[in-house]
Scaffold this active site. Structure first.
Site, PDB file in Angstrom:
ATOM      1  N   GLU A  71      14.458 -21.665   4.142  1.00  0.00           N
ATOM      2  CA  GLU A  71      13.909 -20.340   3.824  1.00  0.00           C
ATOM      3  C   GLU A  71      14.964 -19.244   3.980  1.00  0.00           C
ATOM      4  O   GLU A  71      15.027 -18.320   3.168  1.00  0.00           O
ATOM      5  CB  GLU A  71      12.694 -20.073   4.718  1.00  0.00           C
ATOM      6  CG  GLU A  71      11.519 -20.990   4.357  1.00  0.00           C
ATOM      7  CD  GLU A  71      10.389 -20.994   5.377  1.00  0.00           C
ATOM      8  OE1 GLU A  71      10.475 -20.240   6.382  1.00  0.00           O
ATOM      9  OE2 GLU A  71       9.416 -21.748   5.179  1.00  0.00           O
ATOM     10  N   ARG A  90      -1.565 -12.476  14.374  1.00  0.00           N
ATOM     11  CA  ARG A  90      -2.745 -12.649  13.512  1.00  0.00           C
ATOM     12  C   ARG A  90      -4.034 -12.426  14.299  1.00  0.00           C
ATOM     13  O   ARG A  90      -5.009 -11.880  13.772  1.00  0.00           O
ATOM     14  CB  ARG A  90      -2.715 -14.035  12.870  1.00  0.00           C
ATOM     15  CG  ARG A  90      -1.650 -14.166  11.770  1.00  0.00           C
ATOM     16  CD  ARG A  90      -1.490 -15.598  11.333  1.00  0.00           C
ATOM     17  NE  ARG A  90      -0.565 -15.771  10.220  1.00  0.00           N
ATOM     18  CZ  ARG A  90      -0.017 -16.934   9.882  1.00  0.00           C
ATOM     19  NH1 ARG A  90      -0.302 -18.026  10.579  1.00  0.00           N
ATOM     20  NH2 ARG A  90       0.812 -17.016   8.858  1.00  0.00           N
ATOM     21  N   ASN A 129      -3.108 -12.717   6.074  1.00  0.00           N
ATOM     22  CA  ASN A 129      -2.782 -13.005   7.472  1.00  0.00           C
ATOM     23  C   ASN A 129      -1.454 -12.409   7.961  1.00  0.00           C
ATOM     24  O   ASN A 129      -0.866 -12.850   8.929  1.00  0.00           O
ATOM     25  CB  ASN A 129      -2.906 -14.508   7.770  1.00  0.00           C
ATOM     26  CG  ASN A 129      -1.920 -15.355   6.990  1.00  0.00           C
ATOM     27  OD1 ASN A 129      -1.068 -14.836   6.287  1.00  0.00           O
ATOM     28  ND2 ASN A 129      -2.024 -16.672   7.129  1.00  0.00           N
ATOM     29  N   LYS A 148       4.134  -9.805   5.411  1.00  0.00           N
ATOM     30  CA  LYS A 148       3.577  -9.923   4.067  1.00  0.00           C
ATOM     31  C   LYS A 148       3.089  -8.554   3.574  1.00  0.00           C
ATOM     32  O   LYS A 148       2.999  -7.600   4.358  1.00  0.00           O
ATOM     33  CB  LYS A 148       2.449 -10.959   4.089  1.00  0.00           C
ATOM     34  CG  LYS A 148       2.948 -12.377   4.422  1.00  0.00           C
ATOM     35  CD  LYS A 148       1.789 -13.364   4.522  1.00  0.00           C
ATOM     36  CE  LYS A 148       2.259 -14.772   4.836  1.00  0.00           C
ATOM     37  NZ  LYS A 148       1.130 -15.722   4.950  1.00  0.00           N
ATOM     38  N   TYR A 162       6.888 -21.142  -1.273  1.00  0.00           N
ATOM     39  CA  TYR A 162       5.678 -21.924  -0.985  1.00  0.00           C
ATOM     40  C   TYR A 162       5.612 -23.203  -1.818  1.00  0.00           C
ATOM     41  O   TYR A 162       4.517 -23.697  -2.099  1.00  0.00           O
ATOM     42  CB  TYR A 162       4.441 -21.062  -1.215  1.00  0.00           C
ATOM     43  CG  TYR A 162       4.172 -20.069  -0.100  1.00  0.00           C
ATOM     44  CD1 TYR A 162       4.005 -20.491   1.225  1.00  0.00           C
ATOM     45  CD2 TYR A 162       4.070 -18.701  -0.368  1.00  0.00           C
ATOM     46  CE1 TYR A 162       3.762 -19.585   2.247  1.00  0.00           C
ATOM     47  CE2 TYR A 162       3.815 -17.783   0.665  1.00  0.00           C
ATOM     48  CZ  TYR A 162       3.660 -18.240   1.961  1.00  0.00           C
ATOM     49  OH  TYR A 162       3.400 -17.336   2.974  1.00  0.00           O
ATOM     50  N   HIS A 205       4.483 -14.315   7.964  1.00  0.00           N
ATOM     51  CA  HIS A 205       4.939 -15.703   7.809  1.00  0.00           C
ATOM     52  C   HIS A 205       5.967 -16.019   8.888  1.00  0.00           C
ATOM     53  O   HIS A 205       6.786 -15.164   9.230  1.00  0.00           O
ATOM     54  CB  HIS A 205       5.609 -15.898   6.439  1.00  0.00           C
ATOM     55  CG  HIS A 205       6.394 -17.177   6.349  1.00  0.00           C
ATOM     56  ND1 HIS A 205       5.817 -18.384   6.053  1.00  0.00           N
ATOM     57  CD2 HIS A 205       7.709 -17.438   6.582  1.00  0.00           C
ATOM     58  CE1 HIS A 205       6.741 -19.332   6.086  1.00  0.00           C
ATOM     59  NE2 HIS A 205       7.902 -18.785   6.408  1.00  0.00           N
TER      60      HIS A 205
HETATM   61  P1  DAT Z   1       1.262 -20.783   7.824  1.00  0.00           P
HETATM   62  O1  DAT Z   1       1.432 -19.459   7.105  1.00  0.00           O
HETATM   63  O2  DAT Z   1       0.485 -20.607   9.097  1.00  0.00           O
HETATM   64  O3  DAT Z   1       2.556 -21.523   8.013  1.00  0.00           O
HETATM   65  P2  DAT Z   1       0.701 -22.692   5.696  1.00  0.00           P
HETATM   66  O4  DAT Z   1       2.168 -22.876   5.580  1.00  0.00           O
HETATM   67  O5  DAT Z   1      -0.147 -23.904   5.837  1.00  0.00           O
HETATM   68  O6  DAT Z   1       0.330 -21.712   6.907  1.00  0.00           O
HETATM   69  O7  DAT Z   1       0.165 -21.896   4.425  1.00  0.00           O
HETATM   70  C1  DAT Z   1       0.908 -20.810   3.920  1.00  0.00           C
HETATM   71  C2  DAT Z   1      -0.045 -19.706   3.582  1.00  0.00           C
HETATM   72  O8  DAT Z   1      -0.939 -20.147   2.563  1.00  0.00           O
HETATM   73  C3  DAT Z   1      -0.934 -19.240   4.732  1.00  0.00           C
HETATM   74  O9  DAT Z   1      -0.294 -18.307   5.569  1.00  0.00           O
HETATM   75  C4  DAT Z   1      -2.089 -18.655   4.005  1.00  0.00           C
HETATM   76  C5  DAT Z   1      -2.208 -19.541   2.782  1.00  0.00           C
HETATM   77  N1  DAT Z   1      -3.197 -20.596   3.019  1.00  0.00           N
HETATM   78  C6  DAT Z   1      -3.023 -21.717   3.753  1.00  0.00           C
HETATM   79  N2  DAT Z   1      -4.133 -22.461   3.774  1.00  0.00           N
HETATM   80  C7  DAT Z   1      -5.035 -21.788   3.025  1.00  0.00           C
HETATM   81  C8  DAT Z   1      -6.378 -22.019   2.646  1.00  0.00           C
HETATM   82  N3  DAT Z   1      -7.036 -23.128   3.040  1.00  0.00           N
HETATM   83  N4  DAT Z   1      -6.987 -21.089   1.874  1.00  0.00           N
HETATM   84  C9  DAT Z   1      -6.345 -19.988   1.460  1.00  0.00           C
HETATM   85  N5  DAT Z   1      -5.073 -19.701   1.769  1.00  0.00           N
HETATM   86  C10 DAT Z   1      -4.431 -20.594   2.538  1.00  0.00           C
HETATM   87 MG    MG Z   2       3.830 -22.380   6.642  1.00  0.00          MG
END
Ligand code: DAT
Ligand code: MG
Length: 150
Positions: A128, A104, A114, A11, A51, A117
């Site tokens: 994706e 991370r 973070n 990212k 997303y 991805h």
């Molecule tokens: P990951 O990236 O671990 O697959 P995810 O798909 O649930 O997690 O979410 C995608 C991204 O969205 C994640 O890397 C960071 C952001 N995100 C997820 N949950 C969040 C939250 N509660 N507050 C802020 N950003 C969040």
């Molecule tokens: Mg995810």
């Protein structure tokens, strides 16, 4: 060996912080094969499609802005179990819950910064990869393959 692939993306914070080589090193050293790689500024519609499952969440607009805030490194990595193992190498979504030794857990603090991805299932990876690499990926077999796989 099943030719499982994962979509892995460094990212904008990871690129700005000079973590591109560190991330690639970890996947290479594990024995995975790099099949696609490019640096790009992300158009808003691509970030929104990537997303799309999170579009109803309150953090969605900030997430899209973040992904579009600077170049990302988009990659396709291939190998046995790369989707699940890639997720383990990356660590938990919230970096404060990520174990040290994960990407991370070693390099991030906040969920909104973070670093990386990784696809969460083989099906998500296929979606994706076709989204980020509509042109397709490279075809090659690493010469070390018999030294990584029995
Ligand atoms: P990951 O990236 O671990 O697959 P995810 O798909 O649930 O997690 O979410 C995608 C991204 O969205 C994640 O890397 C960071 C952001 N995100 C997820 N949950 C969040 C939250 N509660 N507050 C802020 N950003 C969040
Ligand atoms: Mg995810």
């Amino acid at each position: 060996m099943a030719t499982e692939q994962s979509y892995i993306m460094i990212k904008p914070d990871g690129v700005q912080r000079g973590l591109v080589g560190e991330v690639i090193k970890r996947f290479e050293q594990r024995g995975y094969t790099l099949k696609g790689l490019k640096l790009l500024n992300v158009p808003k519609d691509l970030a929104e499609k990537h997303y799309q499952d999170l579009s109803a969440r309150p953090f969605f607009p900030a997430l899209v802005d973040y992904i579009c805030s600077g170049p990302v490194v988009a990659m396709v990595w291939e190998g046995k179990g790369v989707v699940a193992t890639g997720r383990k190498m990356i660590g938990a979504t919230n970096p404060l819950a990520s174990e040290p030794g994960t990407i991370r857990g070693d390099f991030a603090i906040e969920v909104g910064r973070n670093v990386i991805h990784g696809s969460d299932s083989v099906e998500s990876a296929q979606r994706e990869i076709s989204l980020w690499f509509p042109e397709g990926v490279a075809e090659w077999t690493p010469a070390v393959k018999p030294w990584v796989y029995e």
